[in-house]
Design a protein around this motif. Structure first.
Motif, PDB file in Angstrom:
ATOM      1  N   TYR A 166      32.304 107.582  33.062  1.00 59.28           N
ATOM      2  CA  TYR A 166      32.110 106.144  32.950  1.00 59.28           C
ATOM      3  C   TYR A 166      31.566 105.670  34.297  1.00 59.28           C
ATOM      4  O   TYR A 166      32.104 106.032  35.347  1.00 59.28           O
ATOM      5  CB  TYR A 166      33.428 105.412  32.626  1.00 59.28           C
ATOM      6  N   ASN A 167      30.508 104.860  34.305  1.00 56.92           N
ATOM      7  CA  ASN A 167      29.805 104.468  35.530  1.00 56.92           C
ATOM      8  C   ASN A 167      29.715 102.943  35.622  1.00 56.92           C
ATOM      9  O   ASN A 167      29.410 102.272  34.626  1.00 56.92           O
ATOM     10  CB  ASN A 167      28.379 105.066  35.468  1.00 56.92           C
ATOM     11  N   ASP A 168      29.977 102.382  36.802  1.00 58.45           N
ATOM     12  CA  ASP A 168      29.879 100.915  36.930  1.00 58.45           C
ATOM     13  C   ASP A 168      29.692 100.533  38.398  1.00 58.45           C
ATOM     14  O   ASP A 168      29.834 101.366  39.299  1.00 58.45           O
ATOM     15  CB  ASP A 168      31.142 100.241  36.354  1.00 58.45           C
ATOM     16  N   TYR A 169      29.337  99.253  38.620  1.00 55.10           N
ATOM     17  CA  TYR A 169      29.195  98.703  39.972  1.00 55.10           C
ATOM     18  C   TYR A 169      30.297  97.681  40.229  1.00 55.10           C
ATOM     19  O   TYR A 169      30.965  97.214  39.297  1.00 55.10           O
ATOM     20  CB  TYR A 169      27.813  98.060  40.166  1.00 55.10           C
ATOM     21  N   ASN A 170      30.488  97.332  41.504  1.00 58.95           N
ATOM     22  CA  ASN A 170      31.559  96.404  41.888  1.00 58.95           C
ATOM     23  C   ASN A 170      32.921  96.881  41.412  1.00 58.95           C
ATOM     24  O   ASN A 170      33.761  96.083  40.990  1.00 58.95           O
ATOM     25  CB  ASN A 170      31.286  94.981  41.367  1.00 58.95           C
ATOM     26  N   LYS A 178      37.625  93.614  38.373  1.00 62.20           N
ATOM     27  CA  LYS A 178      36.823  94.555  37.587  1.00 62.20           C
ATOM     28  C   LYS A 178      37.286  95.992  37.818  1.00 62.20           C
ATOM     29  O   LYS A 178      37.336  96.799  36.878  1.00 62.20           O
ATOM     30  CB  LYS A 178      35.353  94.383  37.967  1.00 62.20           C
ATOM     31  N   THR A 179      37.631  96.313  39.060  1.00 60.77           N
ATOM     32  CA  THR A 179      38.144  97.652  39.355  1.00 60.77           C
ATOM     33  C   THR A 179      39.396  97.918  38.525  1.00 60.77           C
ATOM     34  O   THR A 179      39.562  99.004  37.936  1.00 60.77           O
ATOM     35  CB  THR A 179      38.471  97.771  40.851  1.00 60.77           C
ATOM     36  N   GLN A 180      40.270  96.933  38.467  1.00 59.49           N
ATOM     37  CA  GLN A 180      41.518  97.098  37.713  1.00 59.49           C
ATOM     38  C   GLN A 180      41.257  97.214  36.213  1.00 59.49           C
ATOM     39  O   GLN A 180      41.933  97.969  35.510  1.00 59.49           O
ATOM     40  CB  GLN A 180      42.470  95.933  38.009  1.00 59.49           C
ATOM     41  N   GLY A 181      40.270  96.482  35.735  1.00 60.62           N
ATOM     42  CA  GLY A 181      39.933  96.587  34.319  1.00 60.62           C
ATOM     43  C   GLY A 181      39.463  97.989  33.950  1.00 60.62           C
ATOM     44  O   GLY A 181      39.901  98.564  32.940  1.00 60.62           O
ATOM     45  N   VAL A 182      38.593  98.551  34.775  1.00 60.95           N
ATOM     46  CA  VAL A 182      38.113  99.911  34.518  1.00 60.95           C
ATOM     47  C   VAL A 182      39.256 100.906  34.667  1.00 60.95           C
ATOM     48  O   VAL A 182      39.423 101.813  33.839  1.00 60.95           O
ATOM     49  CB  VAL A 182      36.933 100.252  35.461  1.00 60.95           C
ATOM     50  N   TYR A 183      40.061 100.719  35.719  1.00 56.91           N
ATOM     51  CA  TYR A 183      41.194 101.632  35.942  1.00 56.91           C
ATOM     52  C   TYR A 183      42.116 101.650  34.715  1.00 56.91           C
ATOM     53  O   TYR A 183      42.531 102.722  34.251  1.00 56.91           O
ATOM     54  CB  TYR A 183      41.959 101.186  37.191  1.00 56.91           C
ATOM     55  N   ASN A 184      42.419 100.481  34.194  1.00 54.90           N
ATOM     56  CA  ASN A 184      43.327 100.416  33.038  1.00 54.90           C
ATOM     57  C   ASN A 184      42.723 101.095  31.815  1.00 54.90           C
ATOM     58  O   ASN A 184      43.439 101.722  31.034  1.00 54.90           O
ATOM     59  CB  ASN A 184      43.694  98.963  32.740  1.00 54.90           C
ATOM     60  N   MET A 185      41.406 100.986  31.647  1.00 58.14           N
ATOM     61  CA  MET A 185      40.777 101.690  30.522  1.00 58.14           C
ATOM     62  C   MET A 185      40.870 103.206  30.702  1.00 58.14           C
ATOM     63  O   MET A 185      41.197 103.933  29.750  1.00 58.14           O
ATOM     64  CB  MET A 185      39.302 101.286  30.388  1.00 58.14           C
ATOM     65  N   ILE A 186      40.602 103.689  31.903  1.00 56.46           N
ATOM     66  CA  ILE A 186      40.661 105.146  32.136  1.00 56.46           C
ATOM     67  C   ILE A 186      42.096 105.648  31.929  1.00 56.46           C
ATOM     68  O   ILE A 186      42.313 106.698  31.293  1.00 56.46           O
ATOM     69  CB  ILE A 186      40.179 105.497  33.571  1.00 56.46           C
ATOM     70  N   ARG A 187      43.046 104.891  32.434  1.00 56.40           N
ATOM     71  CA  ARG A 187      44.457 105.286  32.259  1.00 56.40           C
ATOM     72  C   ARG A 187      44.812 105.345  30.777  1.00 56.40           C
ATOM     73  O   ARG A 187      45.451 106.288  30.311  1.00 56.40           O
ATOM     74  CB  ARG A 187      45.362 104.290  32.996  1.00 56.40           C
ATOM     75  N   ILE A 196      37.456 112.050  28.785  1.00 60.77           N
ATOM     76  CA  ILE A 196      36.704 111.486  29.917  1.00 60.77           C
ATOM     77  C   ILE A 196      37.016 112.335  31.138  1.00 60.77           C
ATOM     78  O   ILE A 196      38.166 112.710  31.361  1.00 60.77           O
ATOM     79  CB  ILE A 196      37.020 109.993  30.145  1.00 60.77           C
ATOM     80  N   ASP A 197      35.991 112.669  31.904  1.00 63.48           N
ATOM     81  CA  ASP A 197      36.150 113.593  33.024  1.00 63.48           C
ATOM     82  C   ASP A 197      35.908 112.964  34.381  1.00 63.48           C
ATOM     83  O   ASP A 197      36.260 113.557  35.400  1.00 63.48           O
ATOM     84  CB  ASP A 197      35.152 114.759  32.878  1.00 63.48           C
ATOM     85  N   CYS A 198      35.238 111.827  34.410  1.00 61.76           N
ATOM     86  CA  CYS A 198      34.835 111.313  35.726  1.00 61.76           C
ATOM     87  C   CYS A 198      34.523 109.825  35.666  1.00 61.76           C
ATOM     88  O   CYS A 198      34.177 109.292  34.618  1.00 61.76           O
ATOM     89  CB  CYS A 198      33.610 112.064  36.264  1.00 61.76           C
ATOM     90  N   VAL A 199      34.653 109.211  36.838  1.00 61.79           N
ATOM     91  CA  VAL A 199      34.268 107.814  37.034  1.00 61.79           C
ATOM     92  C   VAL A 199      33.204 107.781  38.114  1.00 61.79           C
ATOM     93  O   VAL A 199      33.392 108.347  39.203  1.00 61.79           O
ATOM     94  CB  VAL A 199      35.476 106.953  37.438  1.00 61.79           C
ATOM     95  N   GLY A 200      32.085 107.151  37.805  1.00 63.72           N
ATOM     96  CA  GLY A 200      31.015 106.962  38.779  1.00 63.72           C
ATOM     97  C   GLY A 200      31.098 105.564  39.356  1.00 63.72           C
ATOM     98  O   GLY A 200      31.113 104.576  38.619  1.00 63.72           O
ATOM     99  N   LEU A 201      31.176 105.479  40.675  1.00 57.31           N
ATOM    100  CA  LEU A 201      31.147 104.186  41.363  1.00 57.31           C
ATOM    101  C   LEU A 201      29.741 104.039  41.942  1.00 57.31           C
ATOM    102  O   LEU A 201      29.324 104.828  42.805  1.00 57.31           O
ATOM    103  CB  LEU A 201      32.210 104.142  42.461  1.00 57.31           C
ATOM    104  N   GLN A 202      29.011 103.049  41.448  1.00 56.76           N
ATOM    105  CA  GLN A 202      27.598 102.950  41.831  1.00 56.76           C
ATOM    106  C   GLN A 202      27.421 102.766  43.333  1.00 56.76           C
ATOM    107  O   GLN A 202      26.493 103.284  43.924  1.00 56.76           O
ATOM    108  CB  GLN A 202      26.910 101.826  41.050  1.00 56.76           C
ATOM    109  N   THR A 203      28.316 101.963  43.966  1.00 56.40           N
ATOM    110  CA  THR A 203      28.307 101.817  45.431  1.00 56.40           C
ATOM    111  C   THR A 203      27.013 101.172  45.943  1.00 56.40           C
ATOM    112  O   THR A 203      26.370 101.659  46.866  1.00 56.40           O
ATOM    113  CB  THR A 203      28.565 103.188  46.125  1.00 56.40           C
ATOM    114  N   HIS A 204      26.643 100.077  45.274  1.00 58.86           N
ATOM    115  CA  HIS A 204      25.552  99.237  45.788  1.00 58.86           C
ATOM    116  C   HIS A 204      26.188  98.215  46.729  1.00 58.86           C
ATOM    117  O   HIS A 204      26.731  97.204  46.275  1.00 58.86           O
ATOM    118  CB  HIS A 204      24.844  98.504  44.644  1.00 58.86           C
ATOM    119  N   PHE A 205      26.149  98.472  48.021  1.00 56.77           N
ATOM    120  CA  PHE A 205      26.781  97.555  48.975  1.00 56.77           C
ATOM    121  C   PHE A 205      25.753  96.565  49.493  1.00 56.77           C
ATOM    122  O   PHE A 205      24.613  96.919  49.770  1.00 56.77           O
ATOM    123  CB  PHE A 205      27.425  98.320  50.129  1.00 56.77           C
TER     124      PHE A 205
END
Ligand code: XIL
Length: 297
Positions: A166-170, A178-187, A196-205
């Motif tokens: 699963y891949n996302d920004y911010n 948003k981080t918590q929303g994604v975390y709760n879905m993965i959990r 699901i094997d991995c989380v991609g953090l886009q890291t557009h700073f």
């Protein structure tokens, strides 16, 4: 001297870049890519609009050109992406409900069958959350809240050999909704056995803000759910050395952080080109941020 890939490989990690098909005729780009990187992502060529422009008619020439060049030069490839609210085939726009759901499933099956056994990772779903931590509204979301888990179950069956991300920004700042929303879905997926094997953090700073001090906490918190994490599209306004150093250090400090990809190589390759956010300048020379990253690997 050493290179990004050699330094990353010392700890079993990779260092990746993204490229468009047009870069295959850009010798300046290819020289750096071949020297410094061991993972490649297609910037647009494996997205839904590119791979299935018309229903049931798949188009892999552009993605294959990138894939073949990368593999011939000893790189692995990240697939990006199968289901997303943006860059959809035009025909998805005239579908909804079960017809759109079926089209998504057939898209995943068709693309993954073509690349079966060939890719290291697939970004199965991209950018499905809103900034407030709830699901982003989209035509896919309107097919039912289970669309993401259906995408992952479909993907696992289509190619059991590739890691599903699963891949996302911010989602880099641990205190962000948003981080918590994604975390709760993965959990939840892990608890219910959704593959699901991995989380991609886009890291557009952006914007000269310093690296979120809790970025490493975010990476280790996701990793504690038994998923790999990766920085998948890194770029930083003006290539601030402290932010590049910090994001690299955060990854290095988390054993399940498997690698870092920058979204392009030279500033002239970037979708944020006016911000000069990459590790190499327009003359292919390494910038200060290159040394900051290399020294942190
Ligand atoms: C960008 C590409 O770099 C551009 O060429 C294209 O016009 C738009 O998409 N998040 C993602 C990437 O997941 O697919 C996006 O890539 C950048 C933001």
């Amino acid at each position: 001297g050493t290179t990004l890939k050699a330094a990353a490989e010392r700890s079993g990690r990779y260092f990746g870049a993204a490229m468009g098909r047009d870069r295959l005729s850009d010798s300046g780009f290819l020289t750096i890519a071949n020297r410094e990187f061991d993972m490649m992502t297609a910037v647009n060529e494996m997205k839904p609009d590119a791979t299935e422009p018309n229903q049931g008619q798949f188009s892999f020439a552009a993605g294959d050109a990138i894939y073949n060049w990368a593999v011939q030069h000893g790189m692995r490839v990240r697939g990006h992406t199968l289901a997303w609210h943006a860059q959809q085939p035009r025909f998805w726009g005239s579908l909804s409900g079960s017809a759109l759901r079926s089209a998504m499933i057939e898209h995943i099956n068709g693309v993954m069958a073509h690349y079966r056994g060939k890719l290291a990772y697939w970004d199965v779903v991209n950018e499905a959350f809103a900034e407030n931590g709830s699901r982003r509204s989209s035509n896919l979301q309107s097919t039912g809240n289970d669309w993401i888990e259906v995408a992952f179950r479909t993907a696992r069956a289509a190619d059991p050999s590739v890691k599903l991300c699963y891949n996302d920004y911010n989602i880099e700042n641990w205190s962000y909704a948003k981080t918590q929303g994604v975390y709760n879905m993965i959990r939840d997926f892990k608890a219910r056995g959704v593959p699901i094997d991995c989380v991609g953090l886009q890291t557009h700073f952006t914007g000269g803000s310093s690296l979120p001090s809790n970025f490493q906490t975010t990476l280790s918190s996701f990793a504690a759910l038994d998923v790999d994490v990766a920085l998948t599209e890194a770029d930083v306004t003006n290539a601030a050395t402290n932010q590049y150093q910090g994001l690299t250090q955060a990854c290095m400090n988390v054993p399940r952080c498997v690698g870092i990809t920058t979204w392009g190589i030279r500033d002239s390759d970037s979708w944020r080109g006016s911000e000069n956010p990459l590790l190499f300048d327009r003359n292919s020379n390494p910038k200060a941020a290159y040394s900051a990253v290399l020294n942190a690997l």
